[in-house]
Design a protein around this motif. Structure first.
Motif, PDB file in Angstrom:
ATOM      1  N   PHE A  14       0.835  -1.198   0.000  1.00 17.95           N
ATOM      2  CA  PHE A  14       0.000   0.000   0.000  1.00 17.95           C
ATOM      3  C   PHE A  14       0.869   1.247   0.000  1.00 17.95           C
ATOM      4  O   PHE A  14       1.928   1.266   0.631  1.00 17.95           O
ATOM      5  N   GLU A  15       0.403   2.318  -0.639  1.00 18.12           N
ATOM      6  CA  GLU A  15       1.049   3.621  -0.557  1.00 18.12           C
ATOM      7  C   GLU A  15       0.792   4.154   0.839  1.00 18.12           C
ATOM      8  O   GLU A  15      -0.298   4.006   1.378  1.00 18.12           O
ATOM      9  N   LYS A  16       1.794   4.753   1.448  1.00 22.18           N
ATOM     10  CA  LYS A  16       1.737   5.130   2.864  1.00 22.18           C
ATOM     11  C   LYS A  16       0.655   6.165   3.186  1.00 22.18           C
ATOM     12  O   LYS A  16      -0.095   5.998   4.138  1.00 22.18           O
ATOM     13  N   ALA A  17       0.562   7.224   2.432  1.00 24.62           N
ATOM     14  CA  ALA A  17      -0.345   8.318   2.780  1.00 24.62           C
ATOM     15  C   ALA A  17      -1.811   7.993   2.485  1.00 24.62           C
ATOM     16  O   ALA A  17      -2.693   8.300   3.275  1.00 24.62           O
ATOM     17  N   PHE A  19      -3.051   4.793   1.408  1.00 21.05           N
ATOM     18  CA  PHE A  19      -3.357   3.371   1.541  1.00 21.05           C
ATOM     19  C   PHE A  19      -4.012   2.804   0.292  1.00 21.05           C
ATOM     20  O   PHE A  19      -4.798   1.866   0.350  1.00 21.05           O
ATOM     21  N   LEU A  20      -3.652   3.352  -0.859  1.00 24.26           N
ATOM     22  CA  LEU A  20      -4.078   2.770  -2.130  1.00 24.26           C
ATOM     23  C   LEU A  20      -3.132   1.622  -2.460  1.00 24.26           C
ATOM     24  O   LEU A  20      -1.951   1.662  -2.124  1.00 24.26           O
ATOM     25  N   ARG A  35     -12.339  -6.106  -1.596  1.00 20.50           N
ATOM     26  CA  ARG A  35     -11.630  -6.255  -0.322  1.00 20.50           C
ATOM     27  C   ARG A  35     -10.508  -5.248  -0.148  1.00 20.50           C
ATOM     28  O   ARG A  35     -10.287  -4.767   0.954  1.00 20.50           O
ATOM     29  N   PHE A  36      -9.801  -4.889  -1.212  1.00 21.46           N
ATOM     30  CA  PHE A  36      -8.717  -3.918  -1.078  1.00 21.46           C
ATOM     31  C   PHE A  36      -9.260  -2.559  -0.667  1.00 21.46           C
ATOM     32  O   PHE A  36      -8.686  -1.877   0.173  1.00 21.46           O
ATOM     33  N   ASN A  41      -9.916   1.380   3.573  1.00 22.94           N
ATOM     34  CA  ASN A  41     -10.770   2.260   4.386  1.00 22.94           C
ATOM     35  C   ASN A  41     -10.652   1.952   5.877  1.00 22.94           C
ATOM     36  O   ASN A  41     -10.602   2.874   6.701  1.00 22.94           O
ATOM     37  N   MET A  42     -10.606   0.675   6.233  1.00 26.75           N
ATOM     38  CA  MET A  42     -10.470   0.312   7.646  1.00 26.75           C
ATOM     39  C   MET A  42      -9.148   0.817   8.225  1.00 26.75           C
ATOM     40  O   MET A  42      -9.118   1.362   9.329  1.00 26.75           O
TER      41      MET A  42
END
Length: 115
Positions: A14-17, A19-20, A35-36, A41-42
């Protein structure tokens, strides 16, 4: 290769900022096509909750009777998620594999040097 070494069902970067999802490898079929997005989002909500208490998210483990998931800061700009359904695997072993991979990937990231 990393997914196989960890005997993981899935590894997600995931990208840190935001979370993509940057990349993922799945060795097991999952039926939830969103699910991703849900995981992202969670984790973003959890990070916001941590921020309210002035805590920073470095990583977490989620374990139940059917899976073990690690979400960890991986590089300066990424988080990694490793999910395994083999609950007999000791968490310390997966943690060692993540640490070893982190050191390997850090070699490829340019680090600024102070003058």
């Amino acid at each position: 290769e990393f997914c196989t070494i960890c005997d993981a069902d899935e590894v997600v970067l995931f990208e840190k900022a935001t979370f993509l999802v940057i990349a993922h490898v799945t060795r097991k079929e999952f039926h939830d096509t969103h699910r991703f997005e849900r995981i992202s989002n969670m984790i973003k909500q959890f990070k916001l909750s941590c921020g309210k208490t002035q805590a920073q998210l470095h990583g977490m483990q989620v374990r139940n009777s059917s899976f073990l998931a690690f979400i960890e800061l991986f590089t300066a700009n990424t988080y990694i998620m490793v999910v395994t359904s083999d609950t007999s695997i000791q968490p310390a072993v997966t943690q060692l594999n993540i640490d070893a991979a982190r050191r390997h990937f850090d070699q490829f990231i340019p680090h600024s040097t102070a003058p």
